[in-house]
Design a protein around this motif. Structure first.
Motif, PDB file in Angstrom:
ATOM      1  N   THR A   1       0.820  -1.213   0.000  1.00 19.51           N
ATOM      2  CA  THR A   1       0.000   0.000   0.000  1.00 19.51           C
ATOM      3  C   THR A   1       0.851   1.261   0.000  1.00 19.51           C
ATOM      4  N   GLY A   2       2.154   1.089   0.021  1.00 20.01           N
ATOM      5  CA  GLY A   2       3.017   2.252   0.137  1.00 20.01           C
ATOM      6  C   GLY A   2       2.992   2.858   1.534  1.00 20.01           C
ATOM      7  N   SER A   3       2.515   2.076   2.528  1.00 18.26           N
ATOM      8  CA  SER A   3       2.445   2.587   3.911  1.00 18.26           C
ATOM      9  C   SER A   3       3.820   2.639   4.552  1.00 18.26           C
ATOM     10  N   GLY A   4       4.772   1.941   3.952  1.00 17.55           N
ATOM     11  CA  GLY A   4       6.091   1.837   4.566  1.00 17.55           C
ATOM     12  C   GLY A   4       6.193   0.597   5.449  1.00 17.55           C
TER      13      GLY A   4
ATOM     14  N   LEU B   1      -4.339  -4.756  -6.905  1.00 22.28           N
ATOM     15  CA  LEU B   1      -3.230  -3.957  -6.364  1.00 22.28           C
ATOM     16  C   LEU B   1      -3.140  -2.598  -7.059  1.00 22.28           C
ATOM     17  N   ALA B   2      -3.388  -2.604  -8.374  1.00 21.67           N
ATOM     18  CA  ALA B   2      -3.363  -1.349  -9.127  1.00 21.67           C
ATOM     19  C   ALA B   2      -4.440  -0.400  -8.612  1.00 21.67           C
TER      20      ALA B   2
ATOM     21  N   LYS C   1      -4.741   5.674  -5.883  1.00 18.82           N
ATOM     22  CA  LYS C   1      -5.142   6.856  -5.109  1.00 18.82           C
ATOM     23  C   LYS C   1      -6.517   7.366  -5.512  1.00 18.82           C
ATOM     24  N   GLY C   2      -7.388   6.439  -5.876  1.00 17.69           N
ATOM     25  CA  GLY C   2      -8.757   6.831  -6.178  1.00 17.69           C
ATOM     26  C   GLY C   2      -8.938   7.389  -7.568  1.00 17.69           C
TER      27      GLY C   2
ATOM     28  N   ASP D   1      -4.697   6.698 -13.743  1.00 14.92           N
ATOM     29  CA  ASP D   1      -3.426   6.943 -13.101  1.00 14.92           C
ATOM     30  C   ASP D   1      -2.653   5.631 -13.053  1.00 14.92           C
ATOM     31  N   LEU D   2      -1.405   5.685 -13.453  1.00  5.57           N
ATOM     32  CA  LEU D   2      -0.553   4.516 -13.330  1.00  5.57           C
ATOM     33  C   LEU D   2      -0.119   4.414 -11.870  1.00  5.57           C
TER      34      LEU D   2
END
Lengths: 371, 371
Positions: free
Chosen positions: A37-40, A289-290, A295-296, A300-301
């Motif tokens: 999720t890119g949350s880190g 996952l995409a 981001k809603g 968007d790639l």
């Protein structure tokens, strides 16, 4: 309402590889050990921290393969040794959750356990907490309780749970009895379910008293139950555990908890459901996952990877970058590109479900080195 | 008819990077240093060996950048030192070919030179030889002669040469006078050209007496001509060459030989053409590379790369694999995947022409390390 829930213990089965996310997910780097999720943080880490307010840090068990012990301990430095259940080999979810239930039940007869997959994504934590708190109250009454996700669209990617009638249980105003489970539907059917409002997505979350859960296993899978009892008896005896695990674990029937517990319980009117109003996704493939990472924005790639160097005119799809290489996309849309050190996947969102077939083919072709 | 042609000298300008073939072609690994046909040899090597029967091994000159000296000598171990013309920087094709012409003409006043790009693909060598032998006879008569490829389809990827009328020249039964050059046409026009049979593809091959070629340069580019004369005078003097090259070469006007020689000669009725009936391709982009490597089958994924490990259901397109990584393609057609150590390109045959734009963008974005 805040604070840990009395008698409650969370169990996180951290097992599946996530073959549909190959080559990102691997035998030695399963889905739950990735930040999707890119949350880190990894999904396992996020799962743990989502549960901690409901249990306290000493009441979360993780059931995982021996090979993942070091990775899990690194992700969860707070985990107690007694809460780490190591499998010598995968025996599916009933064995995994049943083992934890059997051992915890011996330690603490009134324990209520809730099992939550290590590799799902959940947003809006207070709505998750609200659902779990209701589910535990339902479980106290002797039901096996699941949390069904209130659908946000007529998805064909998930199985559904059909509600029967509301239950009247203190502290669980939304609880209902389950009529049945239904498999992933076609789009037409999914639209009917979505319109009906009485179908929820099956997210595989089960909350029940440990003794109730074990009773269901005893009823439906007696051999498995007997094995779990043998294991539980020896588990907390340092000398006894090893030999019993070696002898019993490999013999346990492999069966998913949906079939061993949830469906039979539903048939007997012993399965309840609480709706979950939070965002949930099992991140079943790269299309999902995409979506999760766009981001809603529809056009968007999505990009996953700390060091991604992307040059692209793609308006949709996803790039997962695990290398430092420059990735250039020209004139491709809804594309899925997964770039790892030893394997590269190129597909489209539409074909994302077919990734598992590649994994099977690679196995057959003796290319297990990249799995 | 066999054996080397009297007075004939081949010149191979080996200059362009081939930006439309990035990330395969690079500044330090230009197109002519790649094996693009699976022959096991680079295009430069193939070009040389195609010319050798026409010239003998001691009469083929290569004009290339100083940076490529070692690579060229490795590819062409038979090249004589006097036949290697090294550029300190690129000054386009008139300077490159003009330098060789000026130097060779001082060494051998009657020399007839033929210039052949280092990075084209030609099949059916005896038809190539037949065209060159005719072109040399035409050149002997004082014409600048080009070899125009007989089109096999109404291509919009190439410029065309329009024939005017047949010439009567001994040993060159197919020679014709050129009326004009025409730029890459649209499809409608290309179809007319194809039907007319009097339009040939411009493959940039020029054959002429060195003095005739230099005369054209003198007429049309006097400053460039003067520079070439200075260079030629000093070239074969070990002490003089260096300083003159340093002083003169960087000042030479950059102009393609098509504009400095061929078009003006055509206008004055001094350009002739001989048709080439051989298979020819300038491998201008990955779509053309895919076609070239699909073995004639339209529904076939082309694969370039000795160690390629591909798992694909793609029915068309091309994969270029320079790494050992497993490459898996699912549900993508007409796809172009170029996998190198530090850069990955994903596009489609349809968009292959746009690859050059990526190279420009990478330059602008300070990512020259992968160019």
């Amino acid at each position: 309402m805040a604070g840990p829930i009395e008698d409650f213990y969370a169990v996180i089965p951290a097992g599946g590889i996530g073959s549909r996310l190959w080559p990102l997910s691997r035998a030695d780097a399963p889905k739950f050990l990735h930040d999707l999720t890119g949350s880190g943080h990894t999904l396992l880490h996020d799962t743990w921290h989502r549960l901690e307010p409901l249990t306290g840090r000493d009441r979360i068990a993780v059931v995982t393969g021996r090979a993942h012990r070091a990775a899990v301990e690194k992700e969860l430095p707070g985990i107690l040794d007694k809460n780490l259940f190591l499998e010598s080999e995968p025996r599916d979810s009933t064995a995994a959750i049943g083992l934890a239930a059997a051992v915890l039940s011996r330690r603490e007869p009134d324990v209520i356990i809730g099992s939550f997959a290590a590799d799902h994504v959940i947003r809006v934590p207070h709505l998750f907490e609200w659902a779990v708190r209701q589910a535990v109250e339902v479980a106290r009454e002797g039901f096996v309780c699941t949390i069904g996700i209130q659908p946000s669209e007529p998805s064909i990617s998930f199985g559904y749970i059909k509600k029967k009638r509301q239950l009247v249980i203190e502290g669980a105003p939304e609880a209902a009895l389950v009529e049945s489970f239904v498999e992933k539907p076609d789009l037409e059917t999914a639209k009917e379910y979505f319109a009906s409002r009485d179908h929820l997505w099956n997210a595989g979350m089960f909350i029940s008293r440990a003794d109730v859960l074990l009773g269901e296993i005893a009823d439906n899978q007696p051999a498995l139950y007997a094995g779990l009892m043998d294991l539980a008896e020896a588990w907390d005896d340092r000398d006894a555990r090893g030999p019993v695990v070696d002898r019993v674990w490999p013999t346990l029937p492999k069966i998913a908890i949906d079939y061993a517990v949830a469906e039979p319980a539903a048939e007997k009117g012993r399965l309840a459901v609480v709706p979950g109003h939070f965002d949930w996704d099992d991140v079943g493939d790269f299309a999902s996952l995409a979506k999760l990472n766009s981001k809603g924005r529809k056009n968007d790639l999505a990009v996953l990877g700390k060091n991604a160097r992307i040059l692209s005119d793609a308006a949709s799809g996803i790039v997962v970058s695990q290398t430092s290489r420059v990735i250039s996309l020209i004139g491709v849309n809804d594309i899925v590109v997964v770039d790892t050190e030893d394997a590269l996947l190129v597909t489209t969102s539409e074909h994302a479900q077919r990734v598992k077939g590649v994994v099977d083919a690679l196995k057959l072709n003796g290319r297990g080195d990249v799995l």
